[in-house]
Scaffold this motif. Structure first.
Motif, PDB file in Angstrom:
ATOM      1  N   GLU A  43       0.825  -1.203   0.000  1.00 13.26           N
ATOM      2  CA  GLU A  43       0.000   0.000   0.000  1.00 13.26           C
ATOM      3  C   GLU A  43       0.867   1.264   0.000  1.00 13.26           C
ATOM      4  N   LEU A  70       2.455   1.670  -3.531  1.00 12.77           N
ATOM      5  CA  LEU A  70       1.420   2.029  -4.510  1.00 12.77           C
ATOM      6  C   LEU A  70       0.982   3.488  -4.363  1.00 12.77           C
ATOM      7  N   PRO A  72       3.966  -9.696  -5.763  1.00  7.19           N
ATOM      8  CA  PRO A  72       2.659  -9.125  -6.090  1.00  7.19           C
ATOM      9  C   PRO A  72       2.318  -9.327  -7.563  1.00  7.19           C
ATOM     10  N   ASP A  73       1.017  -9.374  -7.856  1.00  8.48           N
ATOM     11  CA  ASP A  73       0.583  -9.501  -9.245  1.00  8.48           C
ATOM     12  C   ASP A  73      -0.087  -8.227  -9.744  1.00  8.48           C
ATOM     13  N   ASP A  74       0.066  -7.136  -9.008  1.00  9.51           N
ATOM     14  CA  ASP A  74      -0.508  -5.849  -9.402  1.00  9.51           C
ATOM     15  C   ASP A  74       0.304  -5.277 -10.562  1.00  9.51           C
ATOM     16  N   ARG A 114       0.668  -2.401 -11.568  1.00 11.50           N
ATOM     17  CA  ARG A 114       1.262  -1.101 -11.263  1.00 11.50           C
ATOM     18  C   ARG A 114       2.624  -1.230 -10.574  1.00 11.50           C
TER      19      ARG A 114
END
Length: 290
Positions: A131, A134, A147-149, A151
């Motif tokens: 978090e 991001l 992570p698979d985000d 961004r």
């Protein structure tokens, strides 16, 4: 917001003292400079008193000239920040506790070698690390799960085995030794212990059957009661390596280790700043040297 070109024309006019001289310096026509001043006066009121041989600034004109100087200084600061050479500025890094205990003293070593660099570090669990990166509160972070985000960019940073650590002078040959000694717990303690003990003692009745001798939510303090003989614990290797009193503890050598990958993350939409890239390169060398 006032048009930057209008402001440049006004600042040059105040410096040059005439529309003709200002236009020459700006490589514009006199009519263009006059139009810029007219736009500013439409927005702010009278800025100039036009006399035959000179121009005089009104109070509003003096205030606008100060504003132009402030904007110029802000522009210089912006360009200085964008011209980051890797040696000046703040780098924010957020990590889990174990690897953070290992890295932070080394980050201070880097800061000592690079006085213009300011290190801002925070300990946090994976969810908070994700978090914070991001939302651009920290430029770089380390997490235990990739992570698979889209961004975020994630690259393997290091591997960290789990270790069963017990008081020096004790022996651990069987599950009964663990029962006799007792378990020192921490927020991830039972989960980590279950993973490692299932490899080292297959078919064991479970960590929940062991007597709990204490608990701390600070991974940096977990080995203090172990060193004092209160029980054993299971923690990541970097936390064990950061403990100062190594002679008071021992580590069980597991034939089938449990090893986690630590992932370095940052925003995918733009590159790391040169100073952050320098910190990452330095830290990669540090973990390889261990």
């Amino acid at each position: 917001m006032l048009n930057p070109q209008w402001l440049r024309s006004f600042a040059m006019l105040a410096q040059a003292g005439s529309f003709t001289a200002a236009a020459d310096e700006l490589k514009l026509t006199q009519a263009a400079v006059s139009q810029h001043i007219r736009h500013l006066e439409d927005a702010l009121g009278p800025l100039l008193i036009r006399r035959p041989r000179a121009l005089e600034l009104t109070p509003a004109g003096k205030a606008l000239l100060e504003y132009c100087a402030e904007m110029e200084r802000a522009n210089e600061r912006l360009h200085a920040r964008l011209a980051d050479d890797g040696e000046v500025g703040t780098v924010g890094l957020i990590t889990p506790g174990s690897i953070g205990l290992f890295l932070y003293p080394r980050l201070l070593d880097l800061q000592a070698m690079t006085p213009g660099l300011v290190i801002r570090h925070r300990f946090a669990p994976d969810a908070e690390v994700l978090e914070a990166v991001l939302h651009n509160r920290f430029e770089i972070g380390l997490v235990m799960l990739k992570p698979d985000d889209p961004r975020l960019t994630a690259s393997a940073f290091s591997e960290e085995p789990l270790e069963l650590v017990y008081p020096a002078g004790e022996r651990i040959d069987s599950w009964q030794d663990l029962e006799r000694m007792g378990f020192m717990d921490h927020p991830d303690g039972k989960a980590m212990a279950s993973r490692l003990l299932s490899r080292h003692f297959p078919g064991n009745p479970g960590v929940q059957t062991l007597p709990c001798r204490g608990f701390s939510n600070q991974v940096g303090l977990m080995l203090e009661p172990v060193a004092r003989g209160f029980g054993f614990t299971v923690i990541p290797r970097y936390a064990r390596q950061a403990f100062a009193n190594q002679e008071a503890i021992e580590v069980v050598q597991c034939n089938v280790p449990v090893v986690d990958t630590l992932w370095l993350i940052h925003r995918a939409e733009w590159p790391l700043s040169p100073r952050a890239a320098r910190v990452v390169e330095y830290l990669r060398r540090q973990v390889k040297a261990v």
